[in-house]
Design a protein around this motif. Structure first.
Motif, PDB file in Angstrom:
ATOM      1  N   LYS A  99      73.552 -24.955  73.773  1.00 31.85           N
ATOM      2  CA  LYS A  99      71.822 -25.590  73.647  1.00 31.85           C
ATOM      3  C   LYS A  99      70.874 -24.936  75.185  1.00 31.85           C
ATOM      4  CE  LYS A  99      72.504 -29.824  71.330  1.00 31.85           C
ATOM      5  NZ  LYS A  99      71.792 -31.189  70.663  1.00 31.85           N
TER       6      LYS A  99
ATOM      7  N   GLU B 232      67.043 -26.888  64.550  1.00 33.42           N
ATOM      8  CA  GLU B 232      68.070 -28.280  64.233  1.00 33.42           C
ATOM      9  C   GLU B 232      67.051 -28.647  62.953  1.00 33.42           C
ATOM     10  OE1 GLU B 232      71.710 -29.751  66.324  1.00 33.42           O
ATOM     11  OE2 GLU B 232      70.127 -30.698  66.599  1.00 33.42           O
TER      12      GLU B 232
ATOM     13  N   ARG C 169      77.195 -31.348  63.777  1.00 27.01           N
ATOM     14  CA  ARG C 169      78.535 -30.890  64.666  1.00 27.01           C
ATOM     15  C   ARG C 169      77.604 -30.921  65.860  1.00 27.01           C
ATOM     16  NH1 ARG C 169      80.409 -27.552  67.810  1.00 27.01           N
ATOM     17  NH2 ARG C 169      80.865 -25.580  66.360  1.00 27.01           N
ATOM     18  N   GLU C 170      77.906 -31.681  66.751  1.00 23.48           N
ATOM     19  CA  GLU C 170      76.734 -31.313  68.142  1.00 23.48           C
ATOM     20  C   GLU C 170      77.739 -30.092  68.583  1.00 23.48           C
ATOM     21  OE1 GLU C 170      73.860 -32.671  70.719  1.00 23.48           O
ATOM     22  OE2 GLU C 170      74.534 -34.046  68.734  1.00 23.48           O
ATOM     23  N   LEU C 171      76.527 -29.585  68.832  1.00 20.13           N
ATOM     24  CA  LEU C 171      76.585 -28.113  69.418  1.00 20.13           C
ATOM     25  C   LEU C 171      76.533 -28.066  71.369  1.00 20.13           C
ATOM     26  CD1 LEU C 171      73.758 -25.923  67.609  1.00 20.13           C
ATOM     27  CD2 LEU C 171      76.107 -26.184  66.895  1.00 20.13           C
ATOM     28  N   SER C 172      77.718 -27.881  71.824  1.00 18.04           N
ATOM     29  CA  SER C 172      77.793 -27.220  73.416  1.00 18.04           C
ATOM     30  C   SER C 172      76.384 -27.284  73.572  1.00 18.04           C
ATOM     31  CB  SER C 172      78.248 -25.980  73.375  1.00 18.04           C
ATOM     32  OG  SER C 172      77.808 -25.029  73.489  1.00 18.04           O
ATOM     33  N   GLU C 173      76.396 -28.047  75.057  1.00 19.14           N
ATOM     34  CA  GLU C 173      74.869 -28.220  75.922  1.00 19.14           C
ATOM     35  C   GLU C 173      74.949 -26.598  76.289  1.00 19.14           C
ATOM     36  OE1 GLU C 173      72.949 -30.427  76.004  1.00 19.14           O
ATOM     37  OE2 GLU C 173      74.313 -31.731  75.265  1.00 19.14           O
TER      38      GLU C 173
ATOM     39  N   ASP D 131      76.464 -24.838  63.104  1.00 16.83           N
ATOM     40  CA  ASP D 131      77.024 -26.109  63.177  1.00 16.83           C
ATOM     41  C   ASP D 131      79.046 -26.129  61.882  1.00 16.83           C
ATOM     42  OD1 ASP D 131      75.792 -26.203  61.520  1.00 16.83           O
ATOM     43  OD2 ASP D 131      75.875 -28.428  60.972  1.00 16.83           O
TER      44      ASP D 131
ATOM     45  N   ALA E 121      72.902 -29.670  62.116  1.00 15.14           N
ATOM     46  CA  ALA E 121      73.619 -31.293  62.884  1.00 15.14           C
ATOM     47  C   ALA E 121      74.600 -31.804  62.256  1.00 15.14           C
ATOM     48  CB  ALA E 121      72.597 -31.994  63.294  1.00 15.14           C
TER      49      ALA E 121
ATOM     50  N   TYR F  96      64.218 -25.558  72.280  1.00  6.74           N
ATOM     51  CA  TYR F  96      64.791 -26.119  70.405  1.00  6.74           C
ATOM     52  C   TYR F  96      63.013 -26.101  69.116  1.00  6.74           C
ATOM     53  CZ  TYR F  96      67.174 -30.277  68.278  1.00  6.74           C
ATOM     54  OH  TYR F  96      67.508 -31.403  67.742  1.00  6.74           O
TER      55      TYR F  96
ATOM     56  N   HIS G  49      62.630 -28.888  66.690  1.00  7.10           N
ATOM     57  CA  HIS G  49      63.690 -29.623  65.283  1.00  7.10           C
ATOM     58  C   HIS G  49      62.551 -29.798  63.878  1.00  7.10           C
ATOM     59  CE1 HIS G  49      64.249 -33.134  63.179  1.00  7.10           C
ATOM     60  NE2 HIS G  49      65.846 -33.670  63.361  1.00  7.10           N
TER      61      HIS G  49
ATOM     62  N   SER H  14      70.609 -25.125  62.494  1.00  4.33           N
ATOM     63  CA  SER H  14      72.435 -26.219  62.298  1.00  4.33           C
ATOM     64  C   SER H  14      71.487 -27.505  61.887  1.00  4.33           C
ATOM     65  CB  SER H  14      72.415 -26.804  63.938  1.00  4.33           C
ATOM     66  OG  SER H  14      73.051 -28.162  63.647  1.00  4.33           O
TER      67      SER H  14
END
Length: 287
Positions: free
Chosen positions: A184, A40, A177-181, A134, A175, A189, A191, A173
């Motif tokens: 994730k 992300e 929009r927020e991806l689902s937990e 996203d 970001a 992950y 960044h 992504s």
């Protein structure tokens, strides 16, 4: 595919991707644990390039699913070749039972593989890139959860297809929009942000043979100043590299204000951004 984070650094470096310790360690763990890797960060920091570099470094086939609003299962997973099925139905003997015709048209011959199914069915090393996750609708995440949990797909007419060899999966992504937990949780992950000036200079030197170190230094400092402005689209790393190639093509050995003004369109693609840069950086007017 990799025996250690150090090997990740070395092999990605051989294909022109300079990985720091965080990138190398996360890529190694994703490979060792067989987990998808969610990368992300803002646009243009090398998320997609990371997947391409892993593919190039390992000789794995790159399979890419480009996400967008409205993407559905038929475009992501599989669909049937309806035109070909219709032709087969029309060509079937008039006295043939429908059950026989039905069984005949729902076979491999009529199956159109899309990226997810293609990646699952491949027997050779594969990197599956699910790009800009996203941007897809929330419903697509449910499909990804099913596929990435067990790396298998159920096609009602053909049964369950399970991966013989799990692909190395990279989801990117921006970001938006927020991806689902739930999604994730299934991923490691990472960044990525814009690199430090020192690392970006090294990227330029590695990707643009023939450029002088002093010019590369001036270039990344200028790009850093542009990114600090309140503009619509900050320059990406790829655009920094393009700018370096532009300067070489023009035979410029210094990035002075006149050179910046002449070539600003290589890195800023909105006229409002170019005007703001000219105003904030005191560049001579162009056009």
């Amino acid at each position: 595919m990799f025996s250690s984070p150090a090997e990740v650094v070395r092999r990605l470096g051989e294909v022109g991707y300079l990985a720091d310790d965080a990138i190398a360690t996360t890529v190694y763990l994703a490979d060792a644990l067989g987990k998808p890797l969610l990368v992300e960060g803002p646009a243009g920091v090398g998320k997609t390039e990371l997947a391409k570099a892993v593919s190039a470094a390992t000789g794995a086939e790159l399979v890419r699913l480009q996400c967008y609003e409205g993407l559905d299962e038929a475009r992501a997973l599989y669909e049937w070749n309806y035109k070909k099925q219709l032709l087969r139905i029309q060509a079937a003997p008039s006295d043939q039972a429908w059950e026989t015709t039905h069984d005949d048209i729902f076979t491999e011959e009529f199956l159109l593989e899309r990226p997810l199914l293609t990646a699952i069915r491949r027997t050779g090393p594969t990197v599956l890139l699910i790009d800009e996750t996203d941007k897809a609708d929330v419903e697509v995440e449910g499909l990804l959860l099913e596929v990435l949990s067990d790396f298998q797909v159920t096609i009602p007419e053909l049964g369950t297809i399970t991966a013989v060899r799990r692909p190395f999966v990279v989801l990117t992504s921006n970001a938006a929009r927020e991806l689902s937990e739930a999604l994730k949780r299934r991923c490691l992950y990472l960044h990525l942000d814009y690199p430090t000036p020192e690392r970006e200079r090294d990227i330029v030197l590695a990707r643009v043979p023939g450029i002088e170190a002093d010019l590369a230094e001036q270039l990344v400092r200028t790009v850093g100043a542009l990114r600090a402005l309140d503009i619509k689209k900050a320059p990406s790393i790829a655009e920094t590299v393009d700018w370096a190639r532009t300067l070489l093509a023009l035979g410029l050995d210094e990035l002075d204000e006149a050179a910046v003004a002449r070539t600003l369109g290589v890195v800023l693609k909105h006229v409002s951004d170019q005007r703001r840069a000219a105003r904030e950086l005191g560049l001579p007017a162009e056009g």
